[in-house]
Motif scaffolding. Structure first.
Motif, short mmCIF file in Angstrom:
data_model
loop_
_atom_site.label_atom_id
_atom_site.label_comp_id
_atom_site.label_asym_id
_atom_site.label_seq_id
_atom_site.Cartn_x
_atom_site.Cartn_y
_atom_site.Cartn_z
N GLY A 150 0.77 -1.31 0.06
CA GLY A 150 0.02 -0.17 0.10
C GLY A 150 0.79 1.38 0.18
O GLY A 150 1.88 1.44 -0.48
N ARG A 208 -4.54 -7.81 -2.72
CA ARG A 208 -5.73 -8.67 -3.07
C ARG A 208 -6.24 -7.75 -4.26
O ARG A 208 -6.83 -8.64 -5.17
CB ARG A 208 -6.46 -8.70 -1.90
CG ARG A 208 -6.15 -9.52 -0.87
CD ARG A 208 -6.94 -9.42 0.44
NE ARG A 208 -6.90 -7.96 0.87
CZ ARG A 208 -7.76 -7.70 1.87
NH1 ARG A 208 -7.93 -8.49 2.69
NH2 ARG A 208 -7.56 -6.10 2.27
N LYS A 236 -5.13 -2.45 -8.02
CA LYS A 236 -4.11 -1.65 -7.54
C LYS A 236 -2.54 -2.38 -7.96
O LYS A 236 -1.60 -1.52 -8.42
CB LYS A 236 -3.99 -2.10 -5.85
CG LYS A 236 -3.54 -1.03 -5.01
CD LYS A 236 -3.66 -1.42 -3.58
CE LYS A 236 -4.87 -0.89 -2.71
NZ LYS A 236 -4.83 -1.08 -1.54
N GLY A 268 3.74 -5.58 4.72
CA GLY A 268 3.16 -4.22 4.64
C GLY A 268 1.93 -4.09 4.77
O GLY A 268 1.04 -3.02 4.48
N VAL A 269 1.18 -5.12 5.40
CA VAL A 269 -0.16 -4.96 5.75
C VAL A 269 -0.69 -4.57 7.03
O VAL A 269 0.20 -4.19 7.85
CB VAL A 269 -0.99 -6.41 5.58
CG1 VAL A 269 -0.79 -6.89 4.19
CG2 VAL A 269 -0.39 -7.14 6.58
N LYS A 270 -1.93 -4.09 7.07
CA LYS A 270 -2.38 -3.57 8.46
C LYS A 270 -2.10 -4.40 9.37
O LYS A 270 -2.13 -5.78 9.11
CB LYS A 270 -3.63 -2.91 8.31
CG LYS A 270 -4.18 -1.96 7.33
CD LYS A 270 -3.91 -0.46 7.76
CE LYS A 270 -4.45 0.53 6.84
NZ LYS A 270 -3.48 1.72 6.96
N GLN A 273 -4.47 -7.30 9.53
CA GLN A 273 -4.75 -8.10 8.55
C GLN A 273 -3.38 -9.17 8.38
O GLN A 273 -3.25 -10.22 7.60
CB GLN A 273 -4.39 -7.41 7.11
CG GLN A 273 -5.57 -6.16 6.93
CD GLN A 273 -5.43 -5.36 5.79
OE1 GLN A 273 -3.93 -4.94 5.71
NE2 GLN A 273 -6.25 -5.05 5.18
N LEU A 292 -2.88 -13.22 6.92
CA LEU A 292 -1.65 -13.02 5.45
C LEU A 292 -0.84 -14.17 5.75
O LEU A 292 -0.44 -14.88 4.70
CB LEU A 292 -1.39 -11.69 5.41
CG LEU A 292 0.15 -11.66 4.59
CD1 LEU A 292 -0.55 -11.56 3.00
CD2 LEU A 292 0.89 -10.47 4.89
N PRO A 323 8.85 2.88 9.56
CA PRO A 323 9.29 4.11 8.93
C PRO A 323 8.01 5.14 8.97
O PRO A 323 7.26 5.16 9.87
CB PRO A 323 9.03 3.53 7.55
CG PRO A 323 8.46 2.16 7.62
CD PRO A 323 8.03 1.75 8.97
N GLY A 356 6.95 7.96 13.76
CA GLY A 356 6.12 7.13 12.99
C GLY A 356 4.86 8.11 13.07
O GLY A 356 4.27 8.56 12.01
N1 LIG Z 1 1.35 4.96 7.40
C1 LIG Z 1 2.29 5.13 8.47
O1 LIG Z 1 2.55 6.37 8.84
C2 LIG Z 1 2.93 4.13 9.05
C3 LIG Z 1 4.21 4.49 9.74
C4 LIG Z 1 4.82 3.19 10.15
C5 LIG Z 1 4.27 1.90 10.05
N2 LIG Z 1 2.91 1.87 9.41
C6 LIG Z 1 2.46 0.66 9.12
O2 LIG Z 1 2.46 0.24 7.76
C7 LIG Z 1 1.60 -0.72 7.47
C8 LIG Z 1 0.88 -0.37 6.33
O3 LIG Z 1 0.11 1.03 6.38
P1 LIG Z 1 -0.13 1.57 4.91
O4 LIG Z 1 -0.60 3.11 5.42
O5 LIG Z 1 0.66 1.44 3.99
O6 LIG Z 1 -1.48 0.78 4.61
P2 LIG Z 1 -2.41 0.38 3.21
O7 LIG Z 1 -2.05 1.56 2.29
O8 LIG Z 1 -3.50 0.11 3.44
O9 LIG Z 1 -1.29 -0.77 2.97
C9 LIG Z 1 -1.70 -2.28 3.16
C10 LIG Z 1 -1.82 -2.99 1.96
O10 LIG Z 1 -2.11 -4.14 1.99
C11 LIG Z 1 -2.76 -4.82 1.19
N3 LIG Z 1 -3.19 -6.32 1.77
C12 LIG Z 1 -4.13 -6.39 2.81
N4 LIG Z 1 -4.42 -7.40 3.02
C13 LIG Z 1 -3.34 -8.32 2.11
C14 LIG Z 1 -3.57 -9.78 2.01
N5 LIG Z 1 -3.91 -10.70 2.70
N6 LIG Z 1 -2.47 -9.96 0.79
C15 LIG Z 1 -2.00 -9.11 0.17
N7 LIG Z 1 -2.30 -7.74 0.24
C16 LIG Z 1 -2.82 -7.24 1.37
C17 LIG Z 1 -3.94 -3.88 0.92
O11 LIG Z 1 -4.23 -3.84 -0.45
P3 LIG Z 1 -5.64 -4.87 -0.77
O12 LIG Z 1 -6.70 -4.38 0.10
O13 LIG Z 1 -5.84 -4.67 -2.36
O14 LIG Z 1 -5.18 -6.15 -0.55
C18 LIG Z 1 -3.03 -2.54 0.78
O15 LIG Z 1 -2.48 -2.11 -0.36
C19 LIG Z 1 0.57 -0.93 8.76
O16 LIG Z 1 0.92 -1.98 9.30
C20 LIG Z 1 1.11 0.28 9.52
O17 LIG Z 1 1.02 -0.11 11.21
C21 LIG Z 1 2.47 3.04 8.88
#
Ligand SMILES: NC(=O)c1ccc[n+]([C@@H]2O[C@H](COP(=O)([O-])OP(=O)(O)OC[C@H]3O[C@@H](n4cnc5c(N)ncnc54)[C@H](OP(=O)(O)O)[C@@H]3O)[C@@H](O)[C@H]2O)c1
Length: 277
Positions: free
Chosen positions: A13, A38, A42, A71-73, A76, A80, A122, A176
């Protein structure tokens, strides 16, 4: 950085895409990068814009990889890991997880145990190559894997290591979430200036450039931030009056309380997600 390592971003993501962009900008070969989501659309868009291998098949992507970025939530993650645990046990790649609240022990258990895992924290300025990442490696991570994880994060900004896993929650509360704190401060300064008569556009550009300038000056100067603050705060001057009000209202205490609340939420998430095992 070694450029012959196959790397898969499973759940690619916002955050992971910034890492992929950073790798490509540093000259990493796109043929060596796999991404999965998924959603077909995308993946198609990542294929069209970045030229990397993109698919909905987590198992196939994991099968190619020496390094896997998860990189999922956080919510999730456990489901995964069921897709990829068997191939990960077979191939023993380095795992890098960016998920808040998921410990290396939980992740290792979900993936079948005994794995080299780096937890990374990150932040979103990685999108503009100005990220700040904190990293923690478990005992199974070897030096060459640490170097790779560090280079991956350095491709989008700076990276530091912490030697205790619990400190990753502190990094999450500092850098973060930190961009949101600065946006909040900038919003508040803009709104105050507008209330005091400045047009919105001018208030916005001045506040944003001031944030950039203060940070750039602090990074480039030999003085620490306290000295720099004192240099702006002339005795009996205007800044001194503003800082006096911030002190009276306990601004540092408010920031500390906010960061403690962020850490408490990360710990709560860990407890909740561990219970779901
Ligand atoms: N944003 C921040 O500032 C930050 C900072 C540090 C850490 N984080 C961490 O980074 C992670 C991701 O954050 P983000 O903002 O990049 O979220 P995001 O944009 O929602 O990215 C998550 C991606 O995972 C995919 N996904 C979900 N389930 C899946 C599966 N079973 N198989 C394959 N792909 C799957 C989703 O796409 P689909 O729904 O199409 O599958 C989505 O593109 C989180 O865990 C968060 O804790 C974020």
């Amino acid at each position: 950085m070694k450029k012959n390592v196959n790397i898969a971003f499973i759940g690619c993501g916002n955050l992971s895409t910034s890492l992929v962009r950073g790798l490509l900008a540093s000259g990493y070969p796109k043929e060596k990068i796999w991404v999965t989501n998924r959603s077909f659309d995308k993946n198609q868009s990542l294929l069209d814009t970045l030229g990397v291998n993109a698919s909905e098949d987590n198992y196939e992507a994991a099968k190619q990889a020496d390094v896997i970025v998860l990189g999922v939530k956080p919510q999730q993650m456990q489901s995964l890991t069921k897709d990829i645990a068997s191939i990960i046990q077979e191939k023993q790649p380095l795992i890098i997880s960016v998920a808040i609240g998921i410990s290396t022990e939980m992740l290792s258990n979900w993936l079948g145990g005994d794995l080299a895992i780096v937890r990374s924290m990150p932040n979103t300025p990685a999108l503009v190559s100005a990220g700040a990442s904190g990293l923690y490696a478990n005992a199974r991570v070897v030096e060459s894997q640490k170097e790779f994880a560090e280079s991956l994060h350095r491709a989008v900004g700076l990276a530091i290591w912490v030697n205790q896993e619990s400190l990753i929650d502190v990094v999450a509360a500092l850098s973060g979430s930190g961009p949101a704190y600065f946006f909040y401060m900038i919003e508040a300064m803009q709104q105050a200036a507008v209330k005091l008569g400045l047009p919105e556009k001018e208030a916005s550009v001045l506040a944003l450039q001031t944030a950039l300038g203060a940070s750039k000056l602090a990074i480039e100067s030999e003085d620490d931030v306290e000295t720099l603050r004192r240099k702006v705060t002339s005795p009996k001057g205007t800044t001194e009056q503003a800082i006096k009000v911030f002190d009276e209202r306990q601004f540092p205490g408010i920031i500390e309380a906010g960061m403690r609340a962020a850490i408490a939420r990360a710990q709560e998430l860990t407890t909740l997600l561990a219970k779901e095992e």
